[in-house]
Design a protein around this motif. Structure first.
Motif, mmCIF file in Angstrom:
data_model
loop_
_atom_site.group_PDB
_atom_site.id
_atom_site.type_symbol
_atom_site.label_atom_id
_atom_site.label_comp_id
_atom_site.label_asym_id
_atom_site.label_seq_id
_atom_site.Cartn_x
_atom_site.Cartn_y
_atom_site.Cartn_z
ATOM 1 N N PHE A 4 58.455 39.136 51.307
ATOM 2 C CA PHE A 4 58.653 39.071 49.854
ATOM 3 C C PHE A 4 57.897 37.892 49.254
ATOM 4 C CE2 PHE A 4 61.007 37.375 46.193
ATOM 5 C CZ PHE A 4 60.919 38.462 45.333
ATOM 6 N N ARG A 5 57.997 36.716 49.883
ATOM 7 C CA ARG A 5 57.293 35.538 49.388
ATOM 8 C C ARG A 5 55.788 35.725 49.491
ATOM 9 N NH1 ARG A 5 59.313 30.207 52.106
ATOM 10 N NH2 ARG A 5 57.664 29.427 50.705
ATOM 11 N N PHE A 6 55.352 36.333 50.561
ATOM 12 C CA PHE A 6 53.910 36.588 50.712
ATOM 13 C C PHE A 6 53.416 37.525 49.618
ATOM 14 C CE2 PHE A 6 50.365 39.144 52.230
ATOM 15 C CZ PHE A 6 49.494 38.169 52.696
ATOM 16 N N ALA A 7 54.178 38.594 49.336
ATOM 17 C CA ALA A 7 53.787 39.538 48.293
ATOM 18 C C ALA A 7 53.752 38.865 46.930
ATOM 19 C CB ALA A 7 54.756 40.730 48.275
ATOM 20 N N LEU A 8 54.762 38.020 46.660
ATOM 21 C CA LEU A 8 54.801 37.326 45.370
ATOM 22 C C LEU A 8 53.612 36.385 45.222
ATOM 23 C CD1 LEU A 8 56.433 36.829 42.788
ATOM 24 C CD2 LEU A 8 57.648 35.003 44.004
ATOM 25 N N ARG A 9 53.285 35.666 46.284
ATOM 26 C CA ARG A 9 52.141 34.752 46.235
ATOM 27 C C ARG A 9 50.838 35.507 46.054
ATOM 28 N NH1 ARG A 9 50.606 30.850 51.250
ATOM 29 N NH2 ARG A 9 49.853 32.855 52.043
ATOM 30 N N ARG A 10 50.712 36.637 46.740
ATOM 31 C CA ARG A 10 49.471 37.419 46.636
ATOM 32 C C ARG A 10 49.303 37.992 45.235
ATOM 33 N NH1 ARG A 10 45.561 38.862 45.691
ATOM 34 N NH2 ARG A 10 43.940 40.001 46.817
ATOM 35 N N LEU A 11 50.396 38.444 44.628
ATOM 36 C CA LEU A 11 50.309 38.973 43.266
ATOM 37 C C LEU A 11 49.994 37.868 42.270
ATOM 38 C CD1 LEU A 11 53.295 41.498 43.294
ATOM 39 C CD2 LEU A 11 50.850 42.041 43.321
ATOM 40 N N MET A 12 50.506 36.668 42.513
ATOM 41 C CA MET A 12 50.185 35.548 41.628
ATOM 42 C C MET A 12 48.719 35.162 41.745
ATOM 43 S SD MET A 12 53.580 33.122 42.020
ATOM 44 C CE MET A 12 52.842 31.853 41.000
ATOM 45 N N LEU A 13 48.152 35.264 42.938
ATOM 46 C CA LEU A 13 46.734 34.962 43.128
ATOM 47 C C LEU A 13 45.840 35.977 42.424
ATOM 48 C CD1 LEU A 13 46.658 33.883 46.885
ATOM 49 C CD2 LEU A 13 46.324 32.423 44.877
ATOM 50 N N ALA A 14 46.386 37.168 42.132
ATOM 51 C CA ALA A 14 45.600 38.178 41.428
ATOM 52 C C ALA A 14 45.433 37.842 39.952
ATOM 53 C CB ALA A 14 46.262 39.552 41.574
ATOM 54 N N VAL A 15 46.299 36.952 39.427
ATOM 55 C CA VAL A 15 46.239 36.614 37.998
ATOM 56 C C VAL A 15 44.907 35.959 37.619
ATOM 57 C CG1 VAL A 15 47.295 35.246 36.166
ATOM 58 C CG2 VAL A 15 48.737 36.500 37.788
ATOM 59 N N PRO A 16 44.418 34.928 38.370
ATOM 60 C CA PRO A 16 43.113 34.349 38.013
ATOM 61 C C PRO A 16 41.977 35.366 38.086
ATOM 62 C CG PRO A 16 44.290 32.909 39.521
ATOM 63 C CD PRO A 16 45.055 34.189 39.473
ATOM 64 N N THR A 17 42.057 36.278 39.036
ATOM 65 C CA THR A 17 41.027 37.311 39.139
ATOM 66 C C THR A 17 41.035 38.205 37.912
ATOM 67 O OG1 THR A 17 41.339 37.297 41.542
ATOM 68 C CG2 THR A 17 40.111 39.143 40.609
ATOM 69 N N LEU A 18 42.226 38.590 37.477
ATOM 70 C CA LEU A 18 42.336 39.413 36.270
ATOM 71 C C LEU A 18 41.839 38.656 35.041
ATOM 72 C CD1 LEU A 18 45.828 41.083 36.858
ATOM 73 C CD2 LEU A 18 43.583 42.153 37.042
ATOM 74 N N LEU A 19 42.108 37.356 34.994
ATOM 75 C CA LEU A 19 41.621 36.552 33.870
ATOM 76 C C LEU A 19 40.095 36.501 33.875
ATOM 77 C CD1 LEU A 19 42.371 34.800 31.464
ATOM 78 C CD2 LEU A 19 42.443 32.825 33.010
ATOM 79 N N GLY A 20 39.511 36.338 35.055
ATOM 80 C CA GLY A 20 38.058 36.366 35.162
ATOM 81 C C GLY A 20 37.486 37.709 34.744
ATOM 82 N N LEU A 21 38.202 38.777 35.070
ATOM 83 C CA LEU A 21 37.777 40.106 34.652
ATOM 84 C C LEU A 21 37.790 40.234 33.131
ATOM 85 C CD1 LEU A 21 37.088 43.066 35.415
ATOM 86 C CD2 LEU A 21 39.543 43.503 35.511
ATOM 87 N N LEU A 22 38.806 39.670 32.494
ATOM 88 C CA LEU A 22 38.877 39.702 31.030
ATOM 89 C C LEU A 22 37.715 38.937 30.406
ATOM 90 C CD1 LEU A 22 42.704 39.119 30.419
ATOM 91 C CD2 LEU A 22 41.443 41.270 30.326
ATOM 92 N N VAL A 23 37.399 37.776 30.986
ATOM 93 C CA VAL A 23 36.274 36.994 30.474
ATOM 94 C C VAL A 23 34.973 37.775 30.616
ATOM 95 C CG1 VAL A 23 34.916 34.889 30.812
ATOM 96 C CG2 VAL A 23 37.413 34.796 30.919
ATOM 97 N N ALA A 24 34.805 38.449 31.759
ATOM 98 C CA ALA A 24 33.582 39.218 31.981
ATOM 99 C C ALA A 24 33.458 40.373 30.996
ATOM 100 C CB ALA A 24 33.563 39.746 33.421
ATOM 101 N N THR A 25 34.553 41.089 30.761
ATOM 102 C CA THR A 25 34.483 42.204 29.813
ATOM 103 C C THR A 25 34.241 41.707 28.395
ATOM 104 O OG1 THR A 25 36.905 42.158 29.606
ATOM 105 C CG2 THR A 25 35.968 43.707 31.188
ATOM 106 N N PHE A 26 34.820 40.561 28.055
ATOM 107 C CA PHE A 26 34.581 39.994 26.724
ATOM 108 C C PHE A 26 33.118 39.580 26.565
ATOM 109 C CE2 PHE A 26 34.382 36.238 23.950
ATOM 110 C CZ PHE A 26 34.850 36.793 22.776
#
Length: 341
Positions: A4-26
């Motif tokens: 559970f902790r590993f999954a939570l940490r991995r999903l949190m690490l996806a947030v910066p990637t998604l933010l970078g994706l938003l910057v790229a699309t913008f």
């Protein structure tokens, strides 16, 4: 560390990637060449500086780029991806109409690639250096080496025009069948849920060839990786020990070989999701499949940047989240990851 902790940490690490994706699309929205103002406002309106200035002020396009990005992010969090200049509808509404068709096709292709690749790879490993191994390696080489658009055209030529055993490139259903009541958006599932058996059979017939074509590359790739990983596991000491204890071949396969051989295959399946969604552009165009791939092609022809960015963002989000899920499954299959080994 718990799963559970590993999954939570991995999903949190996806947030910066998604933010970078938003910057790229913008950035794409602001720096791509061309101007869709004429299509959006009409040629006469777009030639009027006052109308253009009012439009840019209305949507905050006259503000500095950081302010524009914040407005873009705010609209995105509210589910607003802009308005298509072609359909004159919100991009979100267009994506909700087209995305189910692509998901249905991609899921079918993943089933083809995953099931076929696992079976063929395991079979080749068990018959190592014998004729089944040679046949599987040849199939994998051809499947992963042939371009998707060429395979689609050749498949239509053989199975539709010559043999007549599959429907032509006419979309998801034949004209004589009515669209099933929309529940999930997937015609096969909706037809089953509403008891429309004829529609279900026709939808499956239309789905088979595009799914085989779209999943062919990853079928070959998964077959080769499964073969290599299974051969490695077959020589492992714990498999030899399990056999010496008198366990049946099926028990050894289910309990010792597959759980360890599947680890690299799961990784490839995660990559396949993004690859299948992007590869659907060519497949959907050839088979006249009304999904987001075909929608993106039409948007690109018309310089409909809002639609293109909407498709890019959706595919990117699915890709990032899928890889996060793959890492979690990987950790479940190999507990050493949870121990940091």
């Amino acid at each position: 560390m718990s799963i559970f902790r590993f999954a939570l940490r991995r999903l949190m690490l996806a947030v910066p990637t998604l933010l970078g994706l938003l910057v790229a699309t913008f950035a794409l929205a602001n720096f791509l060449p061309g101007d869709s103002m004429g299509r959006l406002l009409g040629d006469k309106a777009a030639s009027n500086p006052e109308i253009v200035a009012n439009y840019r002020h209305l949507w905050g396009l006259d503000q500095p780029l950081p302010i524009q990005f914040l407005v873009y992010l705010k609209n995105l969090l509210q589910g607003d991806l802009g308005r298509s200049t072609v359909s004159q509808r919100p991009v979100v509404d267009d994506l909700l109409d087209y995305l189910p068709a692509t998901i249905e096709l991609a899921v079918a292709a993943i089933l083809v690639a995953g099931t076929g690749g696992l079976v063929l790879g395991t079979l080749a490993a068990y018959f190592h250096r014998r004729w089944p191994d040679t046949v599987v390696r040849a199939i994998a080489l051809v499947a992963s080496g042939v371009p998707v658009f060429w395979l689609a055209l050749i498949s239509l030529q053989i199975f539709y025009l010559k043999l007549g055993i599959v429907p032509g490139p006419e979309g998801r259903l034949s004209r004589e069948f009515a669209t099933p009541t929309s529940i999930t958006g997937a015609y096969t599932v909706d037809a089953l849920l509403t008891g429309q058996w004829g529609t279900f059979v026709n939808a499956v017939q239309h789905l088979i060839l595009p799914a085989l074509v779209l999943g062919s590359y990853f079928l070959g790739l998964i077959a080769r990786i499964t073969r290599a990983s299974t051969l490695e596991v077959l020589c492992a000491q714990y498999v030899v020990t399990a056999r010496s204890k008198g366990l049946s071949p099926m028990q050894v396969l289910r309990s010792y070989i597959l759980p360890n051989a599947l680890i690299p295959t799961v990784t490839v399946l995660g990559l396949a999701v993004g690859g299948l969604l992007s590869g659907a552009v060519l497949t959907e165009t050839v088979f006249a499949w009304p999904g987001i791939g075909r929608y993106a092609v039409e948007a690109a022809k018309a310089l409909d940047y809002q639609a293109i960015l909407g498709v890019s963002l959706v595919i990117g989000v699915i890709y990032v989240l899928t890889n996060a899920v793959v890492d979690i499954v990987y950790a479940k299959l190999d507990p050493r990851i949870l121990l940091g080994k």
